[in-house]
Scaffold this motif. Sequence first.
Motif, PDB file in Angstrom:
ATOM      1  N   ALA A   1     101.784 -30.718 -66.228  1.00 55.82           N
ATOM      2  CA  ALA A   1     100.247 -30.417 -65.709  1.00 55.82           C
ATOM      3  C   ALA A   1      99.919 -29.375 -66.595  1.00 55.82           C
ATOM      4  CB  ALA A   1     100.564 -30.278 -64.297  1.00 55.82           C
ATOM      5  N   LEU A   2     100.594 -28.747 -67.558  1.00 56.46           N
ATOM      6  CA  LEU A   2     100.141 -27.729 -68.143  1.00 56.46           C
ATOM      7  C   LEU A   2     100.267 -27.940 -69.657  1.00 56.46           C
ATOM      8  CD1 LEU A   2     102.171 -24.989 -65.798  1.00 56.46           C
ATOM      9  CD2 LEU A   2      99.942 -24.767 -66.407  1.00 56.46           C
ATOM     10  N   ILE A   3     100.520 -29.522 -70.272  1.00 54.72           N
ATOM     11  CA  ILE A   3     101.103 -29.576 -71.455  1.00 54.72           C
ATOM     12  C   ILE A   3      99.085 -28.599 -72.103  1.00 54.72           C
ATOM     13  CG2 ILE A   3     100.546 -30.794 -72.863  1.00 54.72           C
ATOM     14  CD1 ILE A   3     102.918 -32.878 -71.165  1.00 54.72           C
ATOM     15  N   PRO A   4      97.709 -28.878 -71.565  1.00 55.35           N
ATOM     16  CA  PRO A   4      96.733 -28.708 -72.525  1.00 55.35           C
ATOM     17  C   PRO A   4      96.462 -27.382 -72.486  1.00 55.35           C
ATOM     18  CG  PRO A   4      96.917 -30.247 -70.338  1.00 55.35           C
ATOM     19  CD  PRO A   4      97.697 -29.571 -70.149  1.00 55.35           C
ATOM     20  N   PHE A   5      97.233 -26.639 -71.793  1.00 52.38           N
ATOM     21  CA  PHE A   5      97.420 -25.200 -71.811  1.00 52.38           C
ATOM     22  C   PHE A   5      98.337 -24.475 -72.504  1.00 52.38           C
ATOM     23  CE2 PHE A   5      95.512 -25.996 -67.623  1.00 52.38           C
ATOM     24  CZ  PHE A   5      94.862 -25.268 -67.946  1.00 52.38           C
ATOM     25  N   PHE A   6      99.873 -25.405 -73.059  1.00 51.11           N
ATOM     26  CA  PHE A   6     100.086 -24.761 -74.301  1.00 51.11           C
ATOM     27  C   PHE A   6      99.916 -25.055 -75.569  1.00 51.11           C
ATOM     28  CE2 PHE A   6     103.786 -26.468 -70.563  1.00 51.11           C
ATOM     29  CZ  PHE A   6     103.649 -24.867 -69.672  1.00 51.11           C
ATOM     30  N   ILE A   7      98.995 -26.915 -75.404  1.00 48.46           N
ATOM     31  CA  ILE A   7      98.757 -26.308 -76.937  1.00 48.46           C
ATOM     32  C   ILE A   7      97.242 -25.572 -76.902  1.00 48.46           C
ATOM     33  CG2 ILE A   7      97.035 -28.690 -78.164  1.00 48.46           C
ATOM     34  CD1 ILE A   7      98.501 -30.422 -76.325  1.00 48.46           C
ATOM     35  N   GLU A   8      96.859 -25.269 -76.220  1.00 51.10           N
ATOM     36  CA  GLU A   8      95.809 -24.425 -76.538  1.00 51.10           C
ATOM     37  C   GLU A   8      96.489 -23.002 -76.912  1.00 51.10           C
ATOM     38  OE1 GLU A   8      91.975 -22.335 -73.716  1.00 51.10           O
ATOM     39  OE2 GLU A   8      92.308 -24.006 -73.580  1.00 51.10           O
TER      40      GLU A   8
ATOM     41  N   LEU B   1     109.752 -30.545 -72.238  1.00 49.39           N
ATOM     42  CA  LEU B   1     109.496 -31.878 -72.025  1.00 49.39           C
ATOM     43  C   LEU B   1     109.605 -32.941 -72.724  1.00 49.39           C
ATOM     44  CD1 LEU B   1     105.437 -30.640 -71.099  1.00 49.39           C
ATOM     45  CD2 LEU B   1     106.842 -31.899 -69.567  1.00 49.39           C
ATOM     46  N   GLY B   2     109.979 -33.024 -73.735  1.00 47.85           N
ATOM     47  CA  GLY B   2     110.776 -33.704 -74.797  1.00 47.85           C
ATOM     48  C   GLY B   2     109.770 -34.518 -75.388  1.00 47.85           C
ATOM     49  N   PRO B   3     110.411 -36.232 -74.968  1.00 52.53           N
ATOM     50  CA  PRO B   3     108.694 -37.146 -75.702  1.00 52.53           C
ATOM     51  C   PRO B   3     107.690 -37.381 -74.758  1.00 52.53           C
ATOM     52  CG  PRO B   3     110.412 -38.195 -75.938  1.00 52.53           C
ATOM     53  CD  PRO B   3     111.255 -36.986 -74.484  1.00 52.53           C
ATOM     54  N   GLU B   4     107.588 -36.230 -73.133  1.00 55.19           N
ATOM     55  CA  GLU B   4     105.594 -36.469 -73.277  1.00 55.19           C
ATOM     56  C   GLU B   4     104.987 -35.444 -73.305  1.00 55.19           C
ATOM     57  OE1 GLU B   4     106.560 -37.163 -68.246  1.00 55.19           O
ATOM     58  OE2 GLU B   4     109.002 -36.454 -68.574  1.00 55.19           O
ATOM     59  N   ALA B   5     106.030 -34.547 -74.337  1.00 51.04           N
ATOM     60  CA  ALA B   5     105.443 -33.476 -75.165  1.00 51.04           C
ATOM     61  C   ALA B   5     104.215 -34.216 -76.071  1.00 51.04           C
ATOM     62  CB  ALA B   5     105.690 -32.407 -74.845  1.00 51.04           C
ATOM     63  N   LYS B   6     104.570 -35.073 -76.321  1.00 51.64           N
ATOM     64  CA  LYS B   6     104.216 -35.663 -77.706  1.00 51.64           C
ATOM     65  C   LYS B   6     102.166 -35.375 -77.883  1.00 51.64           C
ATOM     66  CE  LYS B   6     106.738 -40.345 -78.707  1.00 51.64           C
ATOM     67  NZ  LYS B   6     106.628 -41.482 -78.032  1.00 51.64           N
ATOM     68  N   PRO B   7     101.417 -35.282 -77.009  1.00 50.59           N
ATOM     69  CA  PRO B   7      99.829 -35.256 -77.538  1.00 50.59           C
ATOM     70  C   PRO B   7      99.874 -33.566 -78.277  1.00 50.59           C
ATOM     71  CG  PRO B   7     100.302 -35.325 -75.143  1.00 50.59           C
ATOM     72  CD  PRO B   7     101.563 -35.857 -76.157  1.00 50.59           C
ATOM     73  N   ALA B   8     100.770 -32.775 -78.561  1.00 52.16           N
ATOM     74  CA  ALA B   8     101.346 -31.325 -78.805  1.00 52.16           C
ATOM     75  C   ALA B   8     101.984 -31.725 -80.309  1.00 52.16           C
ATOM     76  CB  ALA B   8     102.470 -30.604 -77.679  1.00 52.16           C
ATOM     77  N   LEU B   9     101.985 -32.636 -80.876  1.00 48.82           N
ATOM     78  CA  LEU B   9     103.106 -32.381 -81.745  1.00 48.82           C
ATOM     79  C   LEU B   9     101.804 -32.407 -83.260  1.00 48.82           C
ATOM     80  CD1 LEU B   9     105.253 -35.760 -82.259  1.00 48.82           C
ATOM     81  CD2 LEU B   9     106.002 -33.428 -81.829  1.00 48.82           C
ATOM     82  N   PRO B  10     100.547 -32.570 -83.157  1.00 45.60           N
ATOM     83  CA  PRO B  10      99.980 -32.668 -84.625  1.00 45.60           C
ATOM     84  C   PRO B  10     100.107 -30.771 -84.337  1.00 45.60           C
ATOM     85  CG  PRO B  10      98.887 -34.089 -82.846  1.00 45.60           C
ATOM     86  CD  PRO B  10     100.138 -33.521 -82.367  1.00 45.60           C
ATOM     87  N   VAL B  11      99.538 -29.871 -83.250  1.00 46.26           N
ATOM     88  CA  VAL B  11      99.437 -29.133 -83.307  1.00 46.26           C
ATOM     89  C   VAL B  11     100.814 -28.245 -83.690  1.00 46.26           C
ATOM     90  CG1 VAL B  11      99.829 -28.196 -81.034  1.00 46.26           C
ATOM     91  CG2 VAL B  11      98.068 -26.532 -82.613  1.00 46.26           C
ATOM     92  N   LEU B  12     101.751 -28.709 -83.080  1.00 45.93           N
ATOM     93  CA  LEU B  12     103.074 -27.984 -83.507  1.00 45.93           C
ATOM     94  C   LEU B  12     103.606 -27.981 -85.470  1.00 45.93           C
ATOM     95  CD1 LEU B  12     105.232 -29.032 -80.214  1.00 45.93           C
ATOM     96  CD2 LEU B  12     105.069 -26.974 -81.420  1.00 45.93           C
ATOM     97  N   ILE B  13     103.277 -29.279 -85.837  1.00 43.37           N
ATOM     98  CA  ILE B  13     103.270 -29.562 -86.661  1.00 43.37           C
ATOM     99  C   ILE B  13     103.180 -28.174 -88.108  1.00 43.37           C
ATOM    100  CG2 ILE B  13     103.549 -30.921 -88.298  1.00 43.37           C
ATOM    101  CD1 ILE B  13     104.793 -33.117 -86.837  1.00 43.37           C
ATOM    102  N   ARG B  14     101.968 -28.768 -87.730  1.00 45.92           N
ATOM    103  CA  ARG B  14     100.792 -27.295 -88.256  1.00 45.92           C
ATOM    104  C   ARG B  14     100.839 -25.975 -87.854  1.00 45.92           C
ATOM    105  NH1 ARG B  14      95.988 -30.710 -85.585  1.00 45.92           N
ATOM    106  NH2 ARG B  14      95.573 -28.217 -84.054  1.00 45.92           N
ATOM    107  N   ARG B  15     101.794 -25.514 -87.077  1.00 42.07           N
ATOM    108  CA  ARG B  15     102.084 -24.825 -86.736  1.00 42.07           C
ATOM    109  C   ARG B  15     102.900 -24.674 -87.202  1.00 42.07           C
ATOM    110  NH1 ARG B  15     100.368 -20.985 -83.095  1.00 42.07           N
ATOM    111  NH2 ARG B  15     101.851 -19.238 -84.497  1.00 42.07           N
ATOM    112  N   LEU B  16     104.030 -25.093 -88.371  1.00 36.21           N
ATOM    113  CA  LEU B  16     105.492 -25.374 -89.214  1.00 36.21           C
ATOM    114  C   LEU B  16     104.615 -24.058 -90.451  1.00 36.21           C
ATOM    115  CD1 LEU B  16     107.172 -27.883 -89.130  1.00 36.21           C
ATOM    116  CD2 LEU B  16     107.778 -25.981 -87.585  1.00 36.21           C
ATOM    117  N   ASP B  17     103.259 -24.107 -90.258  1.00 33.44           N
ATOM    118  CA  ASP B  17     102.911 -24.001 -91.936  1.00 33.44           C
ATOM    119  C   ASP B  17     102.582 -21.863 -91.739  1.00 33.44           C
ATOM    120  OD1 ASP B  17     103.209 -25.865 -93.423  1.00 33.44           O
ATOM    121  OD2 ASP B  17     101.156 -26.505 -92.506  1.00 33.44           O
ATOM    122  N   ASN B  18     102.553 -21.969 -90.253  1.00 36.12           N
ATOM    123  CA  ASN B  18     101.997 -19.850 -90.350  1.00 36.12           C
ATOM    124  C   ASN B  18     102.928 -19.519 -89.417  1.00 36.12           C
ATOM    125  OD1 ASN B  18     100.710 -21.489 -87.741  1.00 36.12           O
ATOM    126  ND2 ASN B  18      98.328 -20.571 -88.447  1.00 36.12           N
TER     127      ASN B  18
END
Length: 186
Positions: free
Chosen positions: A91-98, A117-134
């Motif tokens: 239920a908190l995935i949107p807040f973690f992404i933010e 959360l594993g695979p259920e957190a797929k919506p967070a992947l784009p931001v996690l991948i971007r954060r690898l740069d900074n």
Amino acid sequence: PRQEDPGIQAYAVMALYWTHPRVAVPLLNVLIDTGKEALLTQEDMVAIAKLENCPDKARLLSAMIKTGKHYAVKHAIDAVHKEFNQDELKALIPFFIEELENDSPASAGAAIALGKLGPEAKPALPVLIRRLDNGNRHELAWFITAIGKIGGPEARKAVPKIKAQLNNPERGVQGAAKKALQDLGQ
């Protein structure tokens, strides 16, 4: 919460540890409503997360996260990733992404929760991948770990960035990269 003496406020909040949820929850609501949630320490947040038979605990900690006050948010996220079950975390995935998008002090805790959360957190992947740069060296290992645990084709797009971290001078980052690459079948 309306007490002006910060020492008394802190002791009052600590007393919530030993109270029944019927007593603690209304008091915590007053803390949130009066903007005094910054009084809550990490231990207080964990105590809230551990409240037994308290259907409001997810809502309370979510309210702490929604305040946007970094002190409260960091401690709340640290508490939830340690104590919450999968459904409560989901239920908190949107807040973690933010938190990740805002480069908040709670970014590492958010990444840990998303990895849990594993695979259920797929919506967070784009931001996690971007954060690898900074990401800083302390956060980077958690971002990499979360990507590996979430997995899937989208996560595999991060393989080149993760492989680059095998040369990172931080051993924790190197270890996270090795494990994530294994998790991603590399």
